[in-house]
Write a protein that holds these residues in place. Structure first.
Motif, PDB file in Angstrom:
ATOM      1  N   THR A   1       0.760  -1.133  -0.003  1.00 34.26           N
ATOM      2  CA  THR A   1      -0.068  -0.024  -0.152  1.00 34.26           C
ATOM      3  C   THR A   1       1.010   1.311   0.099  1.00 34.26           C
ATOM      4  OG1 THR A   1      -1.787  -1.280   1.024  1.00 34.26           O
ATOM      5  CG2 THR A   1      -1.742   1.284   1.362  1.00 34.26           C
ATOM      6  N   CYS A   2       0.444   2.102  -0.742  1.00 33.51           N
ATOM      7  CA  CYS A   2       0.926   3.558  -0.690  1.00 33.51           C
ATOM      8  C   CYS A   2       0.283   4.665  -0.453  1.00 33.51           C
ATOM      9  CB  CYS A   2       1.591   3.666  -2.410  1.00 33.51           C
ATOM     10  SG  CYS A   2       2.539   5.311  -2.568  1.00 33.51           S
ATOM     11  N   SER A   3       0.694   5.504   0.223  1.00 34.58           N
ATOM     12  CA  SER A   3      -0.293   6.760   0.749  1.00 34.58           C
ATOM     13  C   SER A   3       0.008   7.875   0.050  1.00 34.58           C
ATOM     14  CB  SER A   3      -0.108   6.989   2.062  1.00 34.58           C
ATOM     15  OG  SER A   3      -0.813   5.663   2.970  1.00 34.58           O
ATOM     16  N   HIS A   4      -0.763   8.793  -0.492  1.00 36.51           N
ATOM     17  CA  HIS A   4      -0.689   9.795  -1.246  1.00 36.51           C
ATOM     18  C   HIS A   4      -1.535  10.809  -0.898  1.00 36.51           C
ATOM     19  CE1 HIS A   4      -2.638   7.174  -4.072  1.00 36.51           C
ATOM     20  NE2 HIS A   4      -1.722   6.540  -4.061  1.00 36.51           N
ATOM     21  N   ASN A   5      -1.550  11.381   0.188  1.00 35.32           N
ATOM     22  CA  ASN A   5      -2.783  12.327   0.669  1.00 35.32           C
ATOM     23  C   ASN A   5      -2.830  13.389  -0.297  1.00 35.32           C
ATOM     24  OD1 ASN A   5      -3.615  10.505   2.777  1.00 35.32           O
ATOM     25  ND2 ASN A   5      -1.658  11.330   4.059  1.00 35.32           N
ATOM     26  N   ASN A   6      -2.028  13.996  -0.905  1.00 28.76           N
ATOM     27  CA  ASN A   6      -2.144  15.252  -1.412  1.00 28.76           C
ATOM     28  C   ASN A   6      -2.040  15.110  -2.939  1.00 28.76           C
ATOM     29  OD1 ASN A   6       0.695  14.492  -1.427  1.00 28.76           O
ATOM     30  ND2 ASN A   6       1.498  16.843  -1.198  1.00 28.76           N
ATOM     31  N   ILE A   7      -2.496  14.276  -3.370  1.00 30.22           N
ATOM     32  CA  ILE A   7      -2.771  13.911  -4.863  1.00 30.22           C
ATOM     33  C   ILE A   7      -3.497  14.799  -5.364  1.00 30.22           C
ATOM     34  CG2 ILE A   7      -4.614  12.071  -4.527  1.00 30.22           C
ATOM     35  CD1 ILE A   7      -3.215  10.531  -6.913  1.00 30.22           C
ATOM     36  N   ALA A   8      -3.102  15.208  -6.657  1.00 37.31           N
ATOM     37  CA  ALA A   8      -3.826  16.256  -7.198  1.00 37.31           C
ATOM     38  C   ALA A   8      -4.843  15.640  -8.409  1.00 37.31           C
ATOM     39  CB  ALA A   8      -2.748  17.229  -7.953  1.00 37.31           C
ATOM     40  N   THR A   9      -5.558  16.476  -8.983  1.00 35.99           N
ATOM     41  CA  THR A   9      -6.569  16.071  -9.904  1.00 35.99           C
ATOM     42  C   THR A   9      -6.102  15.425 -11.244  1.00 35.99           C
ATOM     43  OG1 THR A   9      -8.129  17.711  -9.124  1.00 35.99           O
ATOM     44  CG2 THR A   9      -8.614  16.729 -11.208  1.00 35.99           C
ATOM     45  N   ASN A  10      -5.084  15.960 -11.475  1.00 33.44           N
ATOM     46  CA  ASN A  10      -4.210  15.415 -12.816  1.00 33.44           C
ATOM     47  C   ASN A  10      -3.129  14.376 -12.795  1.00 33.44           C
ATOM     48  OD1 ASN A  10      -5.757  17.259 -14.756  1.00 33.44           O
ATOM     49  ND2 ASN A  10      -4.337  18.857 -14.175  1.00 33.44           N
ATOM     50  N   ASP A  11      -3.122  13.906 -11.338  1.00 34.59           N
ATOM     51  CA  ASP A  11      -1.933  12.853 -11.366  1.00 34.59           C
ATOM     52  C   ASP A  11      -2.640  11.568 -11.406  1.00 34.59           C
ATOM     53  OD1 ASP A  11      -0.688  14.650  -7.951  1.00 34.59           O
ATOM     54  OD2 ASP A  11      -0.456  14.981 -10.383  1.00 34.59           O
ATOM     55  N   TYR A  12      -1.623  10.906 -11.913  1.00 32.79           N
ATOM     56  CA  TYR A  12      -1.765   9.368 -12.100  1.00 32.79           C
ATOM     57  C   TYR A  12      -0.954   8.448 -11.152  1.00 32.79           C
ATOM     58  CZ  TYR A  12      -4.463   9.208 -16.281  1.00 32.79           C
ATOM     59  OH  TYR A  12      -5.521   9.599 -17.214  1.00 32.79           O
ATOM     60  N   ILE A  13      -1.133   7.357 -10.719  1.00 33.98           N
ATOM     61  CA  ILE A  13      -0.165   6.571  -9.930  1.00 33.98           C
ATOM     62  C   ILE A  13       0.271   5.502 -10.808  1.00 33.98           C
ATOM     63  CG2 ILE A  13      -0.522   5.028  -7.827  1.00 33.98           C
ATOM     64  CD1 ILE A  13      -3.247   6.579  -7.478  1.00 33.98           C
ATOM     65  N   THR A  14       1.803   5.469 -10.494  1.00 28.19           N
ATOM     66  CA  THR A  14       2.481   4.416 -11.500  1.00 28.19           C
ATOM     67  C   THR A  14       3.241   3.745 -10.419  1.00 28.19           C
ATOM     68  OG1 THR A  14       2.429   6.223 -12.795  1.00 28.19           O
ATOM     69  CG2 THR A  14       4.014   4.170 -13.302  1.00 28.19           C
ATOM     70  N   TRP A  15       3.502   2.551 -10.722  1.00 33.20           N
ATOM     71  CA  TRP A  15       4.425   1.608  -9.898  1.00 33.20           C
ATOM     72  C   TRP A  15       5.490   1.061 -10.773  1.00 33.20           C
ATOM     73  CZ3 TRP A  15       4.185  -0.065  -4.660  1.00 33.20           C
ATOM     74  CH2 TRP A  15       2.968   0.442  -3.963  1.00 33.20           C
ATOM     75  N   TYR A  16       6.894   1.127 -10.332  1.00 29.66           N
ATOM     76  CA  TYR A  16       8.047   0.555 -10.781  1.00 29.66           C
ATOM     77  C   TYR A  16       8.523  -0.514 -10.188  1.00 29.66           C
ATOM     78  CZ  TYR A  16       8.131   3.978 -14.594  1.00 29.66           C
ATOM     79  OH  TYR A  16       7.893   4.818 -15.723  1.00 29.66           O
ATOM     80  N   GLN A  17       9.290  -1.407 -10.707  1.00 26.21           N
ATOM     81  CA  GLN A  17       9.917  -2.694  -9.949  1.00 26.21           C
ATOM     82  C   GLN A  17      11.458  -2.487 -10.456  1.00 26.21           C
ATOM     83  OE1 GLN A  17       9.529  -6.260 -12.214  1.00 26.21           O
ATOM     84  NE2 GLN A  17       9.124  -7.191 -10.056  1.00 26.21           N
ATOM     85  N   GLN A  18      12.010  -2.498  -9.507  1.00 26.80           N
ATOM     86  CA  GLN A  18      13.529  -2.699  -9.544  1.00 26.80           C
ATOM     87  C   GLN A  18      14.236  -3.909  -8.988  1.00 26.80           C
ATOM     88  OE1 GLN A  18      16.114   0.349  -7.960  1.00 26.80           O
ATOM     89  NE2 GLN A  18      17.713   0.430  -9.801  1.00 26.80           N
ATOM     90  N   PHE A  19      15.039  -4.773  -9.860  1.00 28.13           N
ATOM     91  CA  PHE A  19      15.832  -5.666  -9.357  1.00 28.13           C
ATOM     92  C   PHE A  19      17.259  -5.192  -9.027  1.00 28.13           C
ATOM     93  CE2 PHE A  19      12.532  -8.873 -10.038  1.00 28.13           C
ATOM     94  CZ  PHE A  19      12.081  -8.397 -11.318  1.00 28.13           C
ATOM     95  N   PRO A  20      17.929  -5.989  -8.157  1.00 32.17           N
ATOM     96  CA  PRO A  20      19.363  -5.253  -7.791  1.00 32.17           C
ATOM     97  C   PRO A  20      20.172  -5.255  -9.151  1.00 32.17           C
ATOM     98  CG  PRO A  20      18.536  -7.193  -6.253  1.00 32.17           C
ATOM     99  CD  PRO A  20      17.682  -6.986  -7.467  1.00 32.17           C
ATOM    100  N   SER A  21      21.025  -4.361  -9.304  1.00 38.87           N
ATOM    101  CA  SER A  21      21.640  -3.945 -10.219  1.00 38.87           C
ATOM    102  C   SER A  21      21.183  -3.933 -11.691  1.00 38.87           C
ATOM    103  CB  SER A  21      22.941  -4.924 -10.064  1.00 38.87           C
ATOM    104  OG  SER A  21      23.682  -4.812  -9.173  1.00 38.87           O
ATOM    105  N   GLN A  22      20.083  -3.322 -11.759  1.00 34.88           N
ATOM    106  CA  GLN A  22      19.139  -3.299 -12.935  1.00 34.88           C
ATOM    107  C   GLN A  22      18.203  -1.851 -12.757  1.00 34.88           C
ATOM    108  OE1 GLN A  22      16.693  -6.425 -14.520  1.00 34.88           O
ATOM    109  NE2 GLN A  22      18.204  -7.959 -13.599  1.00 34.88           N
TER     110      GLN A  22
END
Lengths: 119, 110
Positions: free
Chosen positions: B21-42
């Motif tokens: 879960t991610c909290s973003h209390n001050n998200i704006a009307t035009n904001d999108y929510i994006t998730w990224y994944q990072q493996f070690p050394s990549q």
């Protein structure tokens, strides 16, 4: 998806020398590329925005004379670490956004990173 | 750019469903929510993006409540290879640059 490459993947250099890292978008064009650095167990820190045909925009606290960025074409940006010192040792990652867009807004494609070690 | 808060680390077992879960209390009307994944050394890799309600792709699902002040990334039946750092990003799609937060270090145990 779009592919971004970096070269070299790993470089070791002596203190005081300069190192150039290349970032290429292989199958798309990008007017804007981004350079990040990442220390072990830390998040990515945005260093600068590379703009094709114009000067790069540096984030606060990043020395533009130390980290030279050139974006000479729509598929290539280079980061040169000048007079490198051991504290510059880090993982450098570039990213780019496909001009043609895609199914997701503002999706960025990241390179595999370059591990720089300054002795 | 809206500030995000997510757990620093999580452990889970193979075959389990993992929810971050991610909290973003001050998200704006035009904001999108994006998730990224990072493996070690990549470099990071895009996983999923959404604006509201639920989005699902072949990798994950993203649940966003009506007030959009939080979001939950759901990974079904995780495997050892899902061990990575997961970053929640909130921003206006007109913004070019991405600013990463601390991310969640997910460790999958056998």
């Amino acid at each position: 998806g779009a592919v971004v490459s970096q070269h070299p993947s790993r470089v070791i250099c002596k203190s005081g020398t300069s190192v150039k890292i290349e970032c290429r978008s292989l199958d798309f064009q990008a007017t804007t590329m981004f350079w990040y650095r990442q220390f072990p167990k830390k998040s990515l820190m945005l260093m600068a925005t590379s703009n094709e045909g114009s000067k790069a925009t540096y984030e606060q606290g990043v020395e533009k004379d130390k980290f030279l960025i050139n974006h000479a074409s729509l598929t290539l940006s280079t980061l040169t670490v000048t007079s490198a010192h051991p504290e510059d040792s880090s993982f450098y990652i570039c990213s780019a956004r496909d001009l043609a867009g895609g199914p997701s807004y503002n999706e960025q494609f990241f390179g595999p990173g370059t591990r720089l070690t300054v002795l | 750019l809206a500030k995000t808060t997510q757990p620093i680390s999580m452990d889970s077992y193979e075959g389990q469903e993992v929810n971050i879960t991610c909290s973003h209390n001050n998200i704006a009307t035009n904001d999108y929510i994006t998730w990224y994944q990072q493996f070690p050394s990549q470099g990071p890799r895009f996983i999923i993006q959404g604006y509201k309600t639920k989005v699902t792709n072949e990798v994950a699902s993203l649940f966003i409540p009506a007030d959009r002040k939080s979001s939950t990334l759901s990974l079904p039946r995780v495997s050892l290879s899902d061990t990575a750092v997961y970053y929640c990003l909130v921003g206006d799609v007109r913004d070019d640059k991405i600013i990463f937060g601390k991310g969640t270090r997910l460790h999958i145990l056998p």
